[in-house]
Scaffold this motif. Structure first.
Motif, PDB file in Angstrom:
ATOM      1  N   VAL A  89      40.882  32.933  36.239  1.00  0.00           N
ATOM      2  CA  VAL A  89      42.001  33.870  36.162  1.00  0.00           C
ATOM      3  C   VAL A  89      43.300  33.074  36.228  1.00  0.00           C
ATOM      4  CG1 VAL A  89      43.153  35.835  37.237  1.00  0.00           C
ATOM      5  CG2 VAL A  89      40.654  35.718  37.197  1.00  0.00           C
ATOM      6  N   ALA A  90      44.187  33.312  35.278  1.00  0.00           N
ATOM      7  CA  ALA A  90      45.431  32.549  35.210  1.00  0.00           C
ATOM      8  C   ALA A  90      46.354  32.928  36.362  1.00  0.00           C
ATOM      9  CB  ALA A  90      46.136  32.797  33.884  1.00  0.00           C
ATOM     10  N   PRO A  91      47.061  31.944  36.948  1.00  0.00           N
ATOM     11  CA  PRO A  91      48.013  32.250  38.022  1.00  0.00           C
ATOM     12  C   PRO A  91      49.147  33.126  37.522  1.00  0.00           C
ATOM     13  CG  PRO A  91      47.493  29.901  37.981  1.00  0.00           C
ATOM     14  CD  PRO A  91      46.930  30.491  36.720  1.00  0.00           C
ATOM     15  N   VAL A  92      49.700  33.917  38.440  1.00  0.00           N
ATOM     16  CA  VAL A  92      50.886  34.726  38.166  1.00  0.00           C
ATOM     17  C   VAL A  92      51.980  34.328  39.149  1.00  0.00           C
ATOM     18  CG1 VAL A  92      49.560  36.660  37.241  1.00  0.00           C
ATOM     19  CG2 VAL A  92      50.097  36.596  39.683  1.00  0.00           C
ATOM     20  N   GLY A  93      53.227  34.492  38.727  1.00  0.00           N
ATOM     21  CA  GLY A  93      54.349  34.084  39.545  1.00  0.00           C
ATOM     22  C   GLY A  93      54.770  32.659  39.227  1.00  0.00           C
ATOM     23  N   GLU A 163      28.683  41.636  44.421  1.00  0.00           N
ATOM     24  CA  GLU A 163      29.871  42.263  43.852  1.00  0.00           C
ATOM     25  C   GLU A 163      30.740  41.215  43.156  1.00  0.00           C
ATOM     26  OE1 GLU A 163      32.962  45.575  45.519  1.00  0.00           O
ATOM     27  OE2 GLU A 163      32.713  43.735  46.706  1.00  0.00           O
ATOM     28  N   GLU A 164      31.261  41.552  41.992  1.00  0.00           N
ATOM     29  CA  GLU A 164      32.123  40.647  41.244  1.00  0.00           C
ATOM     30  C   GLU A 164      33.571  41.122  41.371  1.00  0.00           C
ATOM     31  OE1 GLU A 164      30.295  40.803  37.321  1.00  0.00           O
ATOM     32  OE2 GLU A 164      29.336  38.874  37.710  1.00  0.00           O
ATOM     33  N   VAL A 165      34.237  40.686  42.437  1.00  0.00           N
ATOM     34  CA  VAL A 165      35.630  41.071  42.623  1.00  0.00           C
ATOM     35  C   VAL A 165      36.519  40.201  41.738  1.00  0.00           C
ATOM     36  CG1 VAL A 165      35.202  41.873  44.972  1.00  0.00           C
ATOM     37  CG2 VAL A 165      35.956  39.522  44.592  1.00  0.00           C
ATOM     38  N   TYR A 166      37.719  40.655  41.511  1.00  0.00           N
ATOM     39  CA  TYR A 166      38.679  39.976  40.639  1.00  0.00           C
ATOM     40  C   TYR A 166      39.695  39.275  41.535  1.00  0.00           C
ATOM     41  CZ  TYR A 166      41.498  39.445  36.350  1.00  0.00           C
ATOM     42  OH  TYR A 166      42.176  38.962  35.258  1.00  0.00           O
ATOM     43  N   VAL A 167      39.715  37.946  41.479  1.00  0.00           N
ATOM     44  CA  VAL A 167      40.569  37.158  42.374  1.00  0.00           C
ATOM     45  C   VAL A 167      41.736  36.592  41.570  1.00  0.00           C
ATOM     46  CG1 VAL A 167      40.660  35.288  44.060  1.00  0.00           C
ATOM     47  CG2 VAL A 167      38.536  36.582  43.742  1.00  0.00           C
ATOM     48  N   VAL A 168      42.956  36.951  41.970  1.00  0.00           N
ATOM     49  CA  VAL A 168      44.163  36.562  41.241  1.00  0.00           C
ATOM     50  C   VAL A 168      44.925  35.507  42.035  1.00  0.00           C
ATOM     51  CG1 VAL A 168      46.295  37.365  40.172  1.00  0.00           C
ATOM     52  CG2 VAL A 168      44.302  38.886  40.285  1.00  0.00           C
ATOM     53  N   PRO A 169      45.254  34.354  41.420  1.00  0.00           N
ATOM     54  CA  PRO A 169      46.092  33.363  42.095  1.00  0.00           C
ATOM     55  C   PRO A 169      47.571  33.751  41.964  1.00  0.00           C
ATOM     56  CG  PRO A 169      44.735  32.377  40.329  1.00  0.00           C
ATOM     57  CD  PRO A 169      44.748  33.862  40.125  1.00  0.00           C
ATOM     58  N   PHE A 170      48.232  33.943  43.095  1.00  0.00           N
ATOM     59  CA  PHE A 170      49.667  34.229  43.129  1.00  0.00           C
ATOM     60  C   PHE A 170      50.417  32.959  43.515  1.00  0.00           C
ATOM     61  CE2 PHE A 170      48.212  38.511  43.076  1.00  0.00           C
ATOM     62  CZ  PHE A 170      49.281  39.311  42.699  1.00  0.00           C
ATOM     63  N   HIS A 171      51.422  32.591  42.707  1.00  0.00           N
ATOM     64  CA  HIS A 171      52.276  31.444  42.995  1.00  0.00           C
ATOM     65  C   HIS A 171      53.606  31.966  43.533  1.00  0.00           C
ATOM     66  CE1 HIS A 171      50.078  28.240  40.346  1.00  0.00           C
ATOM     67  NE2 HIS A 171      49.274  28.869  41.184  1.00  0.00           N
ATOM     68  N   LEU A 172      53.841  31.723  44.814  1.00  0.00           N
ATOM     69  CA  LEU A 172      54.947  32.337  45.547  1.00  0.00           C
ATOM     70  C   LEU A 172      55.965  31.298  45.990  1.00  0.00           C
ATOM     71  CD1 LEU A 172      52.708  34.561  47.848  1.00  0.00           C
ATOM     72  CD2 LEU A 172      53.579  35.139  45.575  1.00  0.00           C
ATOM     73  N   TYR A 173      57.150  31.790  46.357  1.00  0.00           N
ATOM     74  CA  TYR A 173      58.219  30.934  46.869  1.00  0.00           C
ATOM     75  C   TYR A 173      58.189  30.921  48.401  1.00  0.00           C
ATOM     76  CZ  TYR A 173      60.222  30.577  42.199  1.00  0.00           C
ATOM     77  OH  TYR A 173      60.422  30.299  40.865  1.00  0.00           O
TER      78      TYR A 173
END
Length: 244
Positions: A89-93, A163-173
């Protein structure tokens, strides 16, 4: 603001007795312009719970999940080397140093388009002196329905399921300049969407801007430090933000 389409390696410098600072800037982020003394626009440093070294939890509104969507476990620090959560999953932020894996469960049976608003805080819950982080981008995620896949360490004769949960990488300040960047597997929790008026001013100044490289992210991070560590945005911060 656009989602990040780039990554960089964060190199944190040691500060004091082994404490890591989130930023490697030399000016301390407080509005100094040329290495001279730091000045403020007016008044004294504001007390802001959860920001800088001020105790307490940040002030804001509770993040509301859509019906049928929920957190699927503890939030944790992303991989130190790859900066992601190991699931493609591509990072967001666009934040450089507080990298948090957020497991999500979608029980609706259909995709859900989720919006994560700028100003969302994620709180360090590990015992180490790790940053709280803030999302400065408006992030849209098309969350697939949660299913069941093969596997599991307790598999029986049918191979077992998990269970196949959806894990999202968040890039934060960073919100705490004298603390360390996130660490792999360190624990976090959802905080509020900040209602701090100076953060809200910063978010208004960032509307329509894109952050495309490390230098531009540093402009944003310095502006955040002017708020979290000092009195608020300076004229120099506003000029730098206008140039993004």
């Amino acid at each position: 603001m656009a989602h990040a389409a780039w990554k960089w390696v964060v190199v944190a410098a040691a500060v004091g007795a082994g404490v890591l600072a989130c930023s490697d800037d030399d000016d301390g982020g407080g509005g100094g312009t040329d290495g001279g003394p730091i000045t403020f626009d007016a008044g004294v440093n504001k007390q802001r719970p959860g920001f800088g070294e001020d105790p307490g939890a940040p002030v804001g509104t509770t993040f509301a999940f859509p019906p049928g969507v929920e957190i699927a476990g503890e939030l944790y620090g992303a991989n130190d080397s790859t900066k992601d959560c190991g699931n493609g999953v591509a990072p967001v932020g666009t934040g450089p140093a507080v990298l948090v894996c957020v497991p999500l469960r979608n029980n609706t049976g259909a995709p859900v388009l989720m919006t994560f608003e700028p100003g969302l805080v994620m709180m360090n819950t590990a015992p180490s002196r790790i940053q709280n982080g803030m999302l400065m981008d408006r992030v849209l995620i098309n969350l697939p329905p949660t299913g069941i896949g093969p596997g599991g360490i307790d598999a029986g004769t049918d191979g077992g399921t998990e269970e196949e949960v959806y894990v999202v990488p968040f890039h934060l300040y960073c919100l705490n300049q004298e603390r360390a960047p996130s660490e792999q597997d360190g624990t976090f929790a959802f905080g509020p969407v900040s209602t701090d008026p100076d953060i809200q001013e910063l978010l208004r100044l960032l509307r329509g801007k894109t952050i495309d490289n490390e230098d531009e992210a540093n402009v944003v991070q310095d502006a955040i430090y002017s708020i979290t560590e000092y009195n608020g945005l300076t004229d120099d911060d506003r000029k730098a933000l206008a140039g993004l």
